[in-house]
Design a protein around this motif. Structure first.
Motif, PDB file in Angstrom:
ATOM      1  N   LEU A   1      43.849  36.437   8.590  1.00 49.37           N
ATOM      2  CA  LEU A   1      43.940  35.944   9.972  1.00 49.37           C
ATOM      3  C   LEU A   1      45.087  36.598  10.730  1.00 49.37           C
ATOM      4  N   ARG A   2      45.752  37.546  10.115  1.00 51.48           N
ATOM      5  CA  ARG A   2      46.865  38.225  10.787  1.00 51.48           C
ATOM      6  C   ARG A   2      46.420  38.840  12.110  1.00 51.48           C
ATOM      7  N   GLY A   3      45.278  39.515  12.101  1.00 49.86           N
ATOM      8  CA  GLY A   3      44.778  40.128  13.329  1.00 49.86           C
ATOM      9  C   GLY A   3      44.493  39.100  14.403  1.00 49.86           C
ATOM     10  N   ALA A   4      43.958  37.932  13.994  1.00 47.09           N
ATOM     11  CA  ALA A   4      43.682  36.874  14.967  1.00 47.09           C
ATOM     12  C   ALA A   4      44.971  36.376  15.605  1.00 47.09           C
ATOM     13  N   ILE A   5      46.019  36.218  14.792  1.00 44.97           N
ATOM     14  CA  ILE A   5      47.305  35.761  15.321  1.00 44.97           C
ATOM     15  C   ILE A   5      47.870  36.783  16.302  1.00 44.97           C
ATOM     16  N   GLU A   6      47.794  38.046  15.958  1.00 41.50           N
ATOM     17  CA  GLU A   6      48.327  39.089  16.834  1.00 41.50           C
ATOM     18  C   GLU A   6      47.557  39.165  18.152  1.00 41.50           C
ATOM     19  N   GLN A   7      46.250  38.918  18.101  1.00 40.14           N
ATOM     20  CA  GLN A   7      45.463  38.923  19.337  1.00 40.14           C
ATOM     21  C   GLN A   7      45.762  37.692  20.189  1.00 40.14           C
ATOM     22  N   ILE A   8      46.030  36.552  19.538  1.00 40.24           N
ATOM     23  CA  ILE A   8      46.418  35.359  20.291  1.00 40.24           C
ATOM     24  C   ILE A   8      47.753  35.599  20.980  1.00 40.24           C
ATOM     25  N   GLU A   9      48.662  36.283  20.291  1.00 40.40           N
ATOM     26  CA  GLU A   9      49.969  36.589  20.880  1.00 40.40           C
ATOM     27  C   GLU A   9      49.810  37.361  22.190  1.00 40.40           C
ATOM     28  N   ILE A  10      48.900  38.325  22.207  1.00 37.07           N
ATOM     29  CA  ILE A  10      48.758  39.212  23.362  1.00 37.07           C
ATOM     30  C   ILE A  10      47.705  38.697  24.341  1.00 37.07           C
ATOM     31  N   ILE A  11      46.451  38.621  23.877  1.00 36.62           N
ATOM     32  CA  ILE A  11      45.352  38.241  24.766  1.00 36.62           C
ATOM     33  C   ILE A  11      45.418  36.753  25.101  1.00 36.62           C
ATOM     34  N   GLY A  12      45.847  35.930  24.143  1.00 44.79           N
ATOM     35  CA  GLY A  12      45.976  34.501  24.418  1.00 44.79           C
ATOM     36  C   GLY A  12      46.981  34.229  25.524  1.00 44.79           C
ATOM     37  N   ALA A  13      48.085  34.984  25.522  1.00 40.06           N
ATOM     38  CA  ALA A  13      49.083  34.837  26.583  1.00 40.06           C
ATOM     39  C   ALA A  13      48.499  35.262  27.930  1.00 40.06           C
ATOM     40  N   VAL A  14      47.714  36.341  27.927  1.00 45.13           N
ATOM     41  CA  VAL A  14      47.048  36.786  29.160  1.00 45.13           C
ATOM     42  C   VAL A  14      46.085  35.704  29.654  1.00 45.13           C
ATOM     43  N   LEU A  15      45.367  35.093  28.726  1.00 45.85           N
ATOM     44  CA  LEU A  15      44.446  34.012  29.096  1.00 45.85           C
ATOM     45  C   LEU A  15      45.200  32.870  29.776  1.00 45.85           C
ATOM     46  N   GLY A  16      46.370  32.514  29.223  1.00 37.19           N
ATOM     47  CA  GLY A  16      47.177  31.459  29.831  1.00 37.19           C
ATOM     48  C   GLY A  16      47.599  31.814  31.245  1.00 37.19           C
ATOM     49  N   ILE A  17      47.988  33.067  31.457  1.00 41.09           N
ATOM     50  CA  ILE A  17      48.392  33.522  32.792  1.00 41.09           C
ATOM     51  C   ILE A  17      47.227  33.433  33.766  1.00 41.09           C
ATOM     52  N   LEU A  18      46.054  33.879  33.347  1.00 39.04           N
ATOM     53  CA  LEU A  18      44.889  33.880  34.234  1.00 39.04           C
ATOM     54  C   LEU A  18      44.423  32.461  34.551  1.00 39.04           C
ATOM     55  N   VAL A  19      44.480  31.575  33.562  1.00 41.81           N
ATOM     56  CA  VAL A  19      44.107  30.176  33.806  1.00 41.81           C
ATOM     57  C   VAL A  19      45.064  29.555  34.813  1.00 41.81           C
ATOM     58  N   GLY A  20      46.364  29.823  34.652  1.00 40.04           N
ATOM     59  CA  GLY A  20      47.345  29.284  35.588  1.00 40.04           C
ATOM     60  C   GLY A  20      47.182  29.828  36.984  1.00 40.04           C
ATOM     61  N   PHE A  21      46.919  31.117  37.088  1.00 40.82           N
ATOM     62  CA  PHE A  21      46.726  31.733  38.405  1.00 40.82           C
ATOM     63  C   PHE A  21      45.494  31.170  39.094  1.00 40.82           C
ATOM     64  N   ARG A  22      44.388  31.056  38.380  1.00 37.16           N
ATOM     65  CA  ARG A  22      43.163  30.541  38.982  1.00 37.16           C
ATOM     66  C   ARG A  22      43.326  29.092  39.407  1.00 37.16           C
ATOM     67  N   SER A  23      44.022  28.306  38.555  1.00 38.78           N
ATOM     68  CA  SER A  23      44.186  26.890  38.834  1.00 38.78           C
ATOM     69  C   SER A  23      44.953  26.642  40.128  1.00 38.78           C
ATOM     70  N   ALA A  24      45.990  27.466  40.380  1.00 34.69           N
ATOM     71  CA  ALA A  24      46.793  27.288  41.597  1.00 34.69           C
ATOM     72  C   ALA A  24      46.180  28.015  42.787  1.00 34.69           C
ATOM     73  N   ALA A  25      45.715  29.237  42.573  1.00 32.54           N
ATOM     74  CA  ALA A  25      45.188  30.037  43.680  1.00 32.54           C
ATOM     75  C   ALA A  25      43.918  29.432  44.259  1.00 32.54           C
ATOM     76  N   SER A  26      43.139  28.732  43.451  1.00 33.92           N
ATOM     77  CA  SER A  26      41.899  28.129  43.963  1.00 33.92           C
ATOM     78  C   SER A  26      42.204  27.055  45.004  1.00 33.92           C
ATOM     79  N   GLU A  27      43.263  26.299  44.783  1.00 33.97           N
ATOM     80  CA  GLU A  27      43.638  25.267  45.748  1.00 33.97           C
ATOM     81  C   GLU A  27      44.198  25.888  47.025  1.00 33.97           C
ATOM     82  N   ARG A  28      45.013  26.924  46.865  1.00 34.62           N
ATOM     83  CA  ARG A  28      45.602  27.558  48.035  1.00 34.62           C
ATOM     84  C   ARG A  28      44.558  28.353  48.819  1.00 34.62           C
ATOM     85  N   GLY A  29      43.653  29.010  48.094  1.00 34.99           N
ATOM     86  CA  GLY A  29      42.654  29.825  48.775  1.00 34.99           C
ATOM     87  C   GLY A  29      41.664  29.004  49.578  1.00 34.99           C
TER      88      GLY A  29
END
Length: 324
Positions: A79-107
């Motif tokens: 599962l080492r590869g899965a952990i490394e992908q969560i570190e990188i892509i999972g963090a990107v997912l968190g950023i995109l979820v946060g951006f969409r959640s706030a930008a949708s209300e403002r937009g």
């Protein structure tokens, strides 16, 4: 009191799933993680087959198969590869979820309308945070669950109840880890004047914490420049090793500080230890590992809680946001 929180959370989850971007990113994360897992599992299955053949040969010769000690195959290390992908892509997912959640209300200029209802600011923010935790936790659960299913199918090694418990702990840590990037992106997008600048800053922070700082910590360690360690390869005595390290103590302190500043490194250390990916923790009981790695776990918990407190503490001026 909590009904508005649930309503906002349900609506945010529904909107996010309708956009399909979470599904796409989760699929990409799953593919990247599972490709690494399957590659390692195929190699492991060959080792398992070789052991079984040797065992069958001994039995065929009428000898005691117990004389052939079973290797420690360590299936969770795949599962080492899965952990490394969560570190990188999972963090990107968190950023995109946060951006969409706030930008949708403002937009859609809906924030001011929501606040005219009997909804407190904390209820609005709690609903958004709750929705994000559900989305991020579900995405990571899907990735890790697929890994748990494919790992025994490909490698031929089953997982025990203890293994499932270790994966569950990593899932909890991963959810808290990705929520840090959600809160960061959400706060920036909701409170900054330009949402585009907020997203840019969030990715700059991601670049520093996820890609730059952990690598600086590793590459600046002189003992990491040779496989197995410089001192071990040169057979330097422990006392002499300590004396040499003391001569560049300031450098080592700076390197340690840079490495410790990255939440990604703390998540990696905790996950690698719990799953036995790092050789030091292979076959070690979970209890002592959790005691030793409680600092990394607390760092992740306090980072997510600290940002959450900041999010609730900042004033929510819906009128100002509605005019932009």
């Amino acid at each position: 009191m909590f009904k508005p929180v649930l309503v906002i959370a349900r609506k945010d989850i529904s909107d996010a799933l309708r956009d399909r971007f979470i599904t796409i990113v989760t699929l990409f994360l799953a593919i990247a993680a599972l490709v690494s897992l399957v590659t390692g599992a195929i190699s492991l299955s060959a080792d398992v087959a070789a052991y079984e053949e040797s065992k069958a040969l001994l039995i065929g010769l009428g000898k005691d198969a117990s004389a052939l000690s079973a290797p420690n195959f360590r299936p969770l290390s795949l599962l080492r590869g899965a952990i490394e992908q969560i570190e990188i892509i999972g963090a990107v997912l968190g950023i995109l979820v946060g951006f969409r959640s706030a930008a949708s209300e403002r937009g859609r200029q809906t924030l001011a309308l929501i606040m005219t209802r009997p909804v407190a600011a904390w209820q609005f923010l709690a609903g958004k945070l709750g929705a994000a935790m559900v989305l991020l936790g579900s995405c990571l659960a899907i990735v890790l669950a697929l890994g748990m299913v494919l790992l025994p199918l490909v490698s031929g090694l089953g997982l025990g109840g203890g293994d499932v418990g270790r994966i569950f702990l990593v899932w909890l840590a991963g959810t808290a880890y990705t929520s840090v990037f959600f809160i960061l992106s959400f706060v920036l997008t909701l409170w900054m004047k330009h949402t585009g600048n907020a997203l840019l800053i969030a990715f700059v922070v991601w670049l520093v914490l996820v890609l730059v700082a952990p690598q600086i910590g590793d590459t600046m360690d002189p003992d990491n420049q040779v496989a197995g360690g410089v001192f071990r390869q040169l057979q330097v005595p422990k006392a002499e090793e300590d004396r040499i390290k003391a001569s560049y103590g300031t450098f080592e302190s700076i390197r340690t500080f840079i490495e410790a500043a990255s939440i990604t490194k703390h998540f990696e250390r905790f996950s690698f230890a719990v799953l036995g990916i790092k050789d030091t923790y292979a076959g070690k009981p979970l209890g002592p590992i959790l005691v030793e790695k409680k600092g990394d776990a607390l760092w992740i918990i306090f980072a997510s809680l600290g940002l959450a407190v900041l999010m609730f503490a900042l004033p929510l001026n819906s009128n100002r946001l509605a005019k932009e």
